[in-house]
Write an enzyme that holds these catalytic residues in place. Structure first.
Site, PDB file in Angstrom:
ATOM      1  N   GLU A  40       0.841  -1.212   0.000  1.00  8.32           N
ATOM      2  CA  GLU A  40       0.000   0.000   0.000  1.00  8.32           C
ATOM      3  C   GLU A  40       0.879   1.267   0.000  1.00  8.32           C
ATOM      4  O   GLU A  40       1.879   1.322   0.724  1.00  8.32           O
ATOM      5  CB  GLU A  40      -0.841  -0.023   1.294  1.00  8.32           C
ATOM      6  CG  GLU A  40      -1.781   1.159   1.472  1.00  8.32           C
ATOM      7  CD  GLU A  40      -2.441   1.154   2.867  1.00  8.32           C
ATOM      8  OE1 GLU A  40      -1.867   0.602   3.832  1.00  8.32           O
ATOM      9  OE2 GLU A  40      -3.534   1.725   2.967  1.00  8.32           O
ATOM     10  N   LYS A 111      -9.797   1.952  -1.752  1.00  6.67           N
ATOM     11  CA  LYS A 111      -9.927   1.409  -0.385  1.00  6.67           C
ATOM     12  C   LYS A 111     -11.239   1.871   0.257  1.00  6.67           C
ATOM     13  O   LYS A 111     -11.542   3.074   0.292  1.00  6.67           O
ATOM     14  CB  LYS A 111      -8.728   1.888   0.436  1.00  6.67           C
ATOM     15  CG  LYS A 111      -8.635   1.323   1.849  1.00  6.67           C
ATOM     16  CD  LYS A 111      -7.357   1.853   2.498  1.00  6.67           C
ATOM     17  CE  LYS A 111      -7.120   1.312   3.891  1.00  6.67           C
ATOM     18  NZ  LYS A 111      -5.900   1.905   4.497  1.00  6.67           N
ATOM     19  N   CYS A 146      -5.155  -3.108   3.403  1.00  7.54           N
ATOM     20  CA  CYS A 146      -4.744  -2.860   4.786  1.00  7.54           C
ATOM     21  C   CYS A 146      -5.892  -2.956   5.808  1.00  7.54           C
ATOM     22  O   CYS A 146      -6.324  -4.059   6.124  1.00  7.54           O
ATOM     23  CB  CYS A 146      -4.022  -1.509   4.851  1.00  7.54           C
ATOM     24  SG  CYS A 146      -2.890  -1.383   6.260  1.00  7.54           S
TER      25      CYS A 146
END
Ligand SMILES: O=C(O)CCC(=O)C(=O)O
Length: 264
Positions: A40, A111, A146
């Site tokens: 990321e 995300k 994440c």
């Protein structure tokens, strides 16, 4: 299927341009892999909030160009990790890019769960809204980033969309490394799917990174795990193990669909 997770060391003394060149060369070294995965926000560091606005790129910016070329030069599927993307309307997103072996854009994932509660990414970036899967070498891959790892419903949604493998880019802090390993195994066991989770090394904006990129099989066994420093973690996977695991232990068939949240 051979997968190489490149756990990039993000050092603030290295410029973004030079890191981009270095990472493209690392991707080109993986010419015996089918799939290469990056972490990321590796251009800036996942905790370098103050640099997000300045470093943000249009979707088809410098990182896109460099990674599309690295994928096609190497002939691999490339999950190029995520970039701070600036949408034409000005909103920033934490956006993952996946390229096919011919260098075409195969998937874009913004995300969904932004990290930071009332600061950092959670206030600086917009939230994605779409689950993303793609077909990659006969396997359906679901994409996550994440903090998403903490939200099992996202992964269930990806399973409902056909996912047999989850590929997750991260910049996970050392302080919560035990959660990283535990959650990667949990997402694999409960969904009977492979988890390929690629983190970073180094210290970003004062936050030491966990490293310890990990690959977990559909039975929850750890197939490979990196150490704390920059490293390429290479592993051979048998994607057919997902179907056999789901047939031999068909727990997903026992889901009670349509359970309502109790009224308070
Ligand atoms: O959930 C965590 O502990 C870490 C999440 C994170 O660092 C992120 O999403 O950037």
């Amino acid at each position: 299927m051979r997968a190489s997770l490149i756990q990039i060391g993000v050092d603030e003394d290295e410029s973004v341009d030079s890191r981009r060149r270095r990472v493209a060369a690392l991707v080109r070294d993986q010419d015996d892999a089918d799939l290469v995965v990056l972490p990321e926000l590796w251009t800036t560091g996942a905790f370098a909030f103050e640099s997000f606005a300045e470093a943000a790129e249009p979707l088809e910016g410098a990182t896109y160009e460099a990674m599309a070329k690295a994928a096609s030069d190497t002939g691999v599927w490339l999950h190029a990790g995520s970039i701070p993307e600036r949408d034409p309307d000005g909103t920033l997103y934490n956006t993952s890019l996946v390229f096919s072996p011919s260098g075409d854009l195969a998937a874009v994932y913004r995300k969904i769960h932004r990290f930071g509660f009332d600061k950092g990414e959670a206030v600086l970036m917009g939230a994605g809204s779409d689950l993303v899967t793609l077909r990659l070498s006969e396997t359906t891959v679901g994409i996550a980033t994440c903090y998403d790892l903490r939200f099992p419903e996202l992964f269930r949604g990806l399973v409902d969309a056909g996912a047999e493998m989850f590929v997750l880019s991260a910049g996970w802090p050392e302080r919560r490394r035990s959660h990283w390993t535990l959650l990667a195994q949990a997402r694999a066991v409960e969904n009977q799917a492979y988890v390929l989770a690629c983190g970073t090394a180094g210290t970003h904006a004062g936050v030491p990174q966990a490293g310890h990129s990990i690959v977990v099989d559909p039975w929850g066994e750890v197939l490979a795990e990196a150490g704390p420093d920059e490293e390429v973690l290479t592993v051979d996977l048998d994607p057919t193990r997902v179907a056999t695991t789901r047939e031999q232990f068909p727990a997903l068939k026992d889901r009670l669909l349509g359970l309502e949240t109790p009224r308070r």
